[in-house]
Motif scaffolding. Sequence first.
Motif, short mmCIF file in Angstrom:
data_model
loop_
_atom_site.label_atom_id
_atom_site.label_comp_id
_atom_site.label_asym_id
_atom_site.label_seq_id
_atom_site.Cartn_x
_atom_site.Cartn_y
_atom_site.Cartn_z
N ARG A 198 1.67 -3.33 9.05
CA ARG A 198 2.39 -3.94 8.01
C ARG A 198 1.50 -3.47 7.24
O ARG A 198 2.34 -3.58 5.52
N LEU A 199 0.51 -2.36 7.05
CA LEU A 199 0.63 -1.84 5.29
C LEU A 199 1.70 -1.09 5.32
O LEU A 199 1.73 -0.77 4.41
N GLU A 200 2.16 -0.11 6.49
CA GLU A 200 3.57 0.46 6.20
C GLU A 200 4.59 -0.05 5.75
O GLU A 200 4.68 0.30 4.69
N GLU A 201 5.01 -2.04 6.04
CA GLU A 201 5.82 -2.62 5.44
C GLU A 201 4.97 -2.35 4.11
O GLU A 201 6.34 -2.64 2.91
N ALA A 202 4.21 -3.18 4.01
CA ALA A 202 4.01 -3.28 2.22
C ALA A 202 4.03 -2.29 1.18
O ALA A 202 4.42 -2.40 -0.01
N ALA A 203 3.53 -1.19 1.82
CA ALA A 203 3.90 -0.07 0.92
C ALA A 203 5.07 0.26 0.54
O ALA A 203 5.75 0.70 -0.50
N ASP A 204 6.11 0.13 1.43
CA ASP A 204 7.33 0.20 1.37
C ASP A 204 7.79 -0.64 0.39
O ASP A 204 9.06 -0.55 -0.26
N THR A 205 7.33 -1.89 0.91
CA THR A 205 8.00 -3.36 -0.24
C THR A 205 7.41 -2.77 -1.47
O THR A 205 8.65 -2.55 -2.52
N LEU A 206 6.01 -2.25 -1.87
CA LEU A 206 5.96 -2.12 -2.96
C LEU A 206 6.40 -0.82 -3.75
O LEU A 206 7.29 -0.71 -5.30
#
Length: 137
Positions: free
Chosen positions: A5-13
């Motif tokens: 989820r942290l990796e997805e959040a960084a990618d989304t940002l």
Amino acid sequence: MVELRLEEAADTLRRLPDAEARFRLGLRSAWPEVVRDAVTAYGADGPKVSLGPPSPGAIDRLEATIDWLRWLSEPQRRIAWALASGISVAKLARLIGCHRNTVANRQAAALRIVADHLNEGAPSLAGLAKDGPGRHP
């Protein structure tokens, strides 16, 4: 799950559009840029590929995931976010001046803290195991 989820959040940002870009660019002409030499005239730089915008669901998950970071101390937050953003453990270890195993241990501790906070609100499975499935009023 927390790490993903942290990796997805960084990618989304990273995929979100830059709202202030138009102000930083200033006034520009609608005319194309002037080509100064023949090397750059025919696309020698290669195609510019940009990521597509994130989905609304990804943005919602980003907001929830960012809230998770408040449970961490500042050093834990920086390590967890840097590694989720794609910086390697070895590079981060060189940047902060410690061994890569120390960085990995600190990341694991940070992820454990977040997981523990998330599990506090989860329903207990002890009642299901004792009563069995389908026996709840």
